[in-house]
Design a protein around this motif. Structure first.
Motif, PDB file in Angstrom:
ATOM      1  N   GLN A  39      36.823  -9.195-106.696  1.00 27.94           N
ATOM      2  CA  GLN A  39      36.813  -8.886-105.112  1.00 27.94           C
ATOM      3  C   GLN A  39      36.208  -7.534-105.202  1.00 27.94           C
ATOM      4  O   GLN A  39      35.358  -7.230-104.247  1.00 27.94           O
ATOM      5  CB  GLN A  39      38.126  -8.956-104.831  1.00 27.94           C
ATOM      6  N   TYR A  40      36.510  -6.518-106.219  1.00 23.69           N
ATOM      7  CA  TYR A  40      36.016  -5.366-106.208  1.00 23.69           C
ATOM      8  C   TYR A  40      34.376  -5.348-106.184  1.00 23.69           C
ATOM      9  O   TYR A  40      33.645  -4.535-105.354  1.00 23.69           O
ATOM     10  CB  TYR A  40      36.669  -4.364-106.996  1.00 23.69           C
ATOM     11  N   GLN A  41      33.967  -6.061-107.173  1.00 22.90           N
ATOM     12  CA  GLN A  41      32.472  -6.018-107.529  1.00 22.90           C
ATOM     13  C   GLN A  41      31.596  -6.647-106.521  1.00 22.90           C
ATOM     14  O   GLN A  41      30.683  -6.346-105.906  1.00 22.90           O
ATOM     15  CB  GLN A  41      32.311  -6.773-108.567  1.00 22.90           C
ATOM     16  N   SER A  42      32.275  -7.705-105.679  1.00 27.26           N
ATOM     17  CA  SER A  42      31.717  -8.452-104.522  1.00 27.26           C
ATOM     18  C   SER A  42      31.669  -7.687-103.355  1.00 27.26           C
ATOM     19  O   SER A  42      30.790  -7.387-102.512  1.00 27.26           O
ATOM     20  CB  SER A  42      32.266  -9.584-104.202  1.00 27.26           C
ATOM     21  N   LEU A  43      32.648  -6.751-103.049  1.00 27.57           N
ATOM     22  CA  LEU A  43      32.996  -5.729-102.008  1.00 27.57           C
ATOM     23  C   LEU A  43      31.844  -4.684-102.234  1.00 27.57           C
ATOM     24  O   LEU A  43      31.151  -4.150-101.239  1.00 27.57           O
ATOM     25  CB  LEU A  43      34.236  -5.192-101.874  1.00 27.57           C
ATOM     26  N   GLN A  44      31.679  -4.132-103.574  1.00 26.78           N
ATOM     27  CA  GLN A  44      30.701  -3.227-103.963  1.00 26.78           C
ATOM     28  C   GLN A  44      29.204  -3.730-103.451  1.00 26.78           C
ATOM     29  O   GLN A  44      28.443  -2.848-103.043  1.00 26.78           O
ATOM     30  CB  GLN A  44      30.775  -2.674-105.358  1.00 26.78           C
ATOM     31  N   ALA A  45      28.968  -4.836-103.962  1.00 17.70           N
ATOM     32  CA  ALA A  45      27.684  -5.231-103.578  1.00 17.70           C
ATOM     33  C   ALA A  45      27.278  -5.423-102.215  1.00 17.70           C
ATOM     34  O   ALA A  45      26.272  -5.037-101.665  1.00 17.70           O
ATOM     35  CB  ALA A  45      27.398  -6.873-104.285  1.00 17.70           C
ATOM     36  N   LYS A  46      28.316  -5.822-101.260  1.00 16.75           N
ATOM     37  CA  LYS A  46      28.115  -5.888 -99.749  1.00 16.75           C
ATOM     38  C   LYS A  46      28.036  -4.692 -99.310  1.00 16.75           C
ATOM     39  O   LYS A  46      27.342  -4.407 -98.494  1.00 16.75           O
ATOM     40  CB  LYS A  46      29.370  -6.567 -99.157  1.00 16.75           C
ATOM     41  N   LEU A  47      28.981  -3.766 -99.692  1.00 16.02           N
ATOM     42  CA  LEU A  47      28.690  -2.181 -99.155  1.00 16.02           C
ATOM     43  C   LEU A  47      27.311  -1.591 -99.527  1.00 16.02           C
ATOM     44  O   LEU A  47      26.632  -0.981 -98.811  1.00 16.02           O
ATOM     45  CB  LEU A  47      29.557  -1.449 -99.710  1.00 16.02           C
ATOM     46  N   SER A  48      26.919  -1.911-100.858  1.00 15.54           N
ATOM     47  CA  SER A  48      25.545  -1.497-101.205  1.00 15.54           C
ATOM     48  C   SER A  48      24.517  -2.043-100.512  1.00 15.54           C
ATOM     49  O   SER A  48      23.449  -1.249-100.050  1.00 15.54           O
ATOM     50  CB  SER A  48      25.156  -1.911-102.742  1.00 15.54           C
ATOM     51  N   LYS A  49      24.407  -3.314-100.078  1.00 19.19           N
ATOM     52  CA  LYS A  49      23.379  -4.053 -99.209  1.00 19.19           C
ATOM     53  C   LYS A  49      23.611  -3.510 -97.656  1.00 19.19           C
ATOM     54  O   LYS A  49      22.484  -3.339 -97.324  1.00 19.19           O
ATOM     55  CB  LYS A  49      23.786  -5.456 -99.293  1.00 19.19           C
ATOM     56  N   LEU A  50      24.558  -3.254 -97.218  1.00 19.08           N
ATOM     57  CA  LEU A  50      24.831  -2.547 -95.842  1.00 19.08           C
ATOM     58  C   LEU A  50      24.099  -1.423 -95.998  1.00 19.08           C
ATOM     59  O   LEU A  50      23.492  -0.947 -94.892  1.00 19.08           O
ATOM     60  CB  LEU A  50      26.207  -2.654 -95.477  1.00 19.08           C
ATOM     61  N   LEU A  51      24.556  -0.389 -96.879  1.00 18.02           N
ATOM     62  CA  LEU A  51      24.474   0.968 -96.883  1.00 18.02           C
ATOM     63  C   LEU A  51      22.639   1.084 -96.909  1.00 18.02           C
ATOM     64  O   LEU A  51      22.101   1.957 -96.221  1.00 18.02           O
ATOM     65  CB  LEU A  51      24.906   1.723 -97.528  1.00 18.02           C
ATOM     66  N   SER A  52      22.262   0.235 -97.831  1.00 15.24           N
ATOM     67  CA  SER A  52      20.819   0.306 -98.091  1.00 15.24           C
ATOM     68  C   SER A  52      19.703  -0.154 -97.012  1.00 15.24           C
ATOM     69  O   SER A  52      18.742   0.597 -96.713  1.00 15.24           O
ATOM     70  CB  SER A  52      20.405  -0.452 -99.550  1.00 15.24           C
ATOM     71  N   SER A  53      20.549  -1.191 -96.366  1.00 15.32           N
ATOM     72  CA  SER A  53      19.811  -1.653 -95.081  1.00 15.32           C
ATOM     73  C   SER A  53      19.763  -0.537 -94.005  1.00 15.32           C
ATOM     74  O   SER A  53      18.738  -0.547 -93.221  1.00 15.32           O
ATOM     75  CB  SER A  53      20.472  -2.963 -94.778  1.00 15.32           C
TER      76      SER A  53
END
Length: 188
Positions: A39-53
């Motif tokens: 869950q942590y890794q998937s949330l980190q990926a989503k956060l990274s995607k949103l912030l970079s976007s």
């Protein structure tokens, strides 16, 4: 030889806990920890995607600005306040929620003017917007609105979940360490 450790389903010490019970408990703790890690890794990926976007949209807004205004932290002053905050709920299990901070600025401000014949009349009512985009004018680039939405989504949706998962992972790390210590020294 009551304090002797043996294998199988025989007692591990004087506590009556068997090795298979210990292994089953440790396996359950580790399994739940691995689920939390996923869950942590998937949330980190989503956060990274949103912030970079969001940063890409902010760069696009700066590039396409017709007034040559730079949007970012250098443009606003000390009046800038957070519009979203995360607080910890009071509970046994660590959990967090998004709250709207209280605003120190009034929503409307009215003034009274004195007319020449001595009668007071209310002047126009000035509205203070809580939307930071309004500081940049009425016609802000769509990319700036997109950047705001993406940063808000990151703070409102992902960050509270991420903080909860990290807190729960810390809790399970302590439980796993305790279980391993109990297994090494026999149940006390």
């Amino acid at each position: 030889m009551s304090g002797m450790k043996t294998t199988g389903s025989t007692p591990m010490g004087d506590s009556g806990v068997t090795r298979s019970d210990f292994s089953e408990n440790l396996n359950q703790l580790l399994e739940h920890y691995l689920i939390l890690l996923d869950q942590y890794q998937s949330l980190q990926a989503k956060l990274s995607k949103l912030l970079s976007s969001g940063y890409i949209s902010l760069a696009e807004a700066n590039f396409t600005s017709t007034r040559k205004i730079r949007y970012g932290q250098d443009f606003y002053d000390d009046r800038m306040q957070a519009t979203k905050k995360i607080t910890e709920r009071d509970s046994l299990v660590p959990s967090f929620e998004l709250v709207q901070p209280s605003s120190n600025t009034p929503n409307s401000e009215s003034k009274t003017n004195m007319t020449p014949d001595g009668v007071s009349s209310p002047s126009k009512v000035r509205r203070v917007s809580s939307d930071p985009l309004n500081w940049f004018g009425i016609l802000v680039p769509p990319a700036l609105r997109t950047a705001q939405r993406e940063f808000t989504d990151a703070v409102a949706d992902i960050v509270p979940k991420l903080v909860e998962v990290v807190a729960e992972m810390d809790l399970y790390e302590r439980k796993i360490e305790e279980a391993r210590d109990d297994g090494k020294h026999g149940k006390r």
